[in-house]
Design an enzyme around this catalytic site. Structure first.
Site, PDB file in Angstrom:
ATOM      1  CB  SER A  69      -1.014   0.084   1.191  1.00 48.42           C
ATOM      2  OG  SER A  69      -2.114  -0.881   0.954  1.00 48.42           O
ATOM      3  CE  LYS A  72      -4.542   1.670  -0.632  1.00 48.68           C
ATOM      4  NZ  LYS A  72      -3.908   0.346  -0.153  1.00 48.68           N
ATOM      5  CB  SER A 124      -4.438   1.604   3.735  1.00 52.09           C
ATOM      6  OG  SER A 124      -3.394   1.143   2.752  1.00 52.09           O
TER       7      SER A 124
END
EC number: 3.4.16.-
Length: 291
Positions: A69, A72, A124
Site C-alpha cells: 500500500s 497509494k 489505506s
C-alpha cells in the site's frame, strides 16, 4: 534521477562505509565513523533529507520488492494532479469489491475526491483506491498514469500493477526504498497531501452519518516530530513503510521494505524510530550521495 555515487567515487569523495564485497546497489552504506545502525525487521531501507535530497544511509536501497500500500502515495499524487478536491463520483459495485483494508465505500453513494484521499491515506482503503481510479478513467488507465508519474519523478524501478498495491493480473508490482522516498518527497511538496498524511483522524461518510477514521501511521503517536507516512502489507511485500519526521529545523524521510518482524525482536515502528534518531544525530553535512 539517481545520483548515488559508485562505491569507488564515494570513498574518494566523502569517506563512506560499505559492506565488504558488496556492490553499491546491494550494500549497507553510511558515512565512515558514524554510529552503526542496528538491524531491524526491514530487509531494505533508506534515510534521506526530505528537503535537500541528500542520502544519509541505506541498505539495499535499490533492490526491488513489492510495495504493497505504499504505492497509494503514487496514486494520491496522480489524483492531486488531475482531480478537483470537490469533484464527486458515485461509487459502483466494482469500486467496493476489494480485499480489505477498506474505509467503507458504498455503491450508489457520492464521494468527493478529498474524502476518498482521506480514506486512501489514513486507513489505506482499497475501496477508496478503486473509487479514485474510477474517477481517473478506470483501473488500467490509472495504473498507466501512476507508472508514467513514477518515471517522470525518476522512480525508474517502480512499477504499479493495481491502484491499491494489492496483487493484480500483472503481479505484485515493484519498487525500491530509494523510489519510495523519491515519490514521498514529491508528495510532501503538495500542501494537500502533506496536510492529509499528518492528520491523526478524519471524518468519512457512512450509513449513520460521518464516521471517525484513524490514521494507521502509528509514528504520529509514537514518535515526536512525525509528520506523516504510509504503511503497507501484503504476503508478497511483507511490511512496508515510508514516512517523514522533523526535528531541530531538519526534515528526514525514511522508507523500509520487506519487513520480517520476529517475536521478541524490534517492531517495525521501533526500527523506524531508530532510523530517524540516527539520522537526526548525524552531522547535517554528512551524506553518502543524493537521490
Amino acid at each position: 534521477m539517481r545520483k548515488l555515487m559508485t562505491a569507488t567515487a564515494a570513498l574518494c569523495a566523502c569517506a563512506v562505509t560499505v559492506s565488504a564485497g558488496a556492490a553499491w546497489a546491494d550494500a549497507d552504506v553510511q558515512p565512515a565513523g558514524s554510529v552503526p545502525i542496528p538491524d531491524g525487521p526491514a530487509q531494505t531501507w533508506i534515510v534521506a533529507d526530505l528537503d535537500s535530497g541528500q542520502v544519509l544511509a541505506g541498505r539495499d536501497q535499490n533492490v526491488a520488492h513489492p510495495p504493497a500500500s505504499t504505492i497509494k502515495v503514487l496514486l494520491a499524487l496522480v489524483a492531486l494532479d488531475e482531480l478537483d478536491l470537490n469533484s464527486t463520483v458515485v461509487a459502483d459495485v466494482a469500486d467496493t469489491q476489494a480485499e480489505c483494508n477498506c474505509v467503507g465505500v458504498k455503491p450508489g453513494r457520492s464521494y468527493t475526491a478529498r474524502q476518498l484521499l482521506d480514506g486512501l491515506l489514513l486507513v489505506s482503503g482499497n475501496d477508496a483506491a478503486n473509487t479514485l481510479a474510477h474517477m481517473l478513467g478506470g483501473q488500467d488507465v490509472t495504473v498507466a498514469k501512476m507508472n508514467a508519474k513514477a518515471a517522470t519523478l525518476g522512480a525508474t524501478s517502480t512499477h504499479a500493477t493495481t491502484p491499491s498495491g494489492l496483487d493484480g493480473p500483472g503481479g505484485s508490482g515493484a519498487s525500491t526504498a530509494h523510489d519510495l522516498v523519491v515519490i514521498f518527497r514529491a508528495a510532501m511538496a503538495n500542501p494537500v497531501f502533506a496536510q492529509i498524511t499528518a492528520e491523526p483522524s478524519a471524518m468519512f461518510p457512512s450509513d449513520n452519518g460521518e464516521q471517525l477514521i484513524v490514521n494507521q501511521d502509528e509514528l504520529l503517536q509514537r514518535y515526536p516530530g512525525a509528520i506523516g507516512g504510509k504503511t503497507g502489507y501484503t504476503n508478497a511485500a511483507r511490511k512496508t513503510f515510508v514516512g517523514a519526521a522533523a526535528r531541530g529545523g531538519r526534515r528526514l524521510v525514511i522508507a523500509m521494505m520487506y519487513g520480517l518482524v520476529k517475536e521478541g525482536g524490534p517492531t517495525y515502528w521501533d526500527q523506524a524510530a531508530t532510523l530517524f534518531d540516527w539520522g537526526f544525530a548525524l552531522n547535517p553535512q554528512a551524506s553518502v550521495g543524493s537521490l
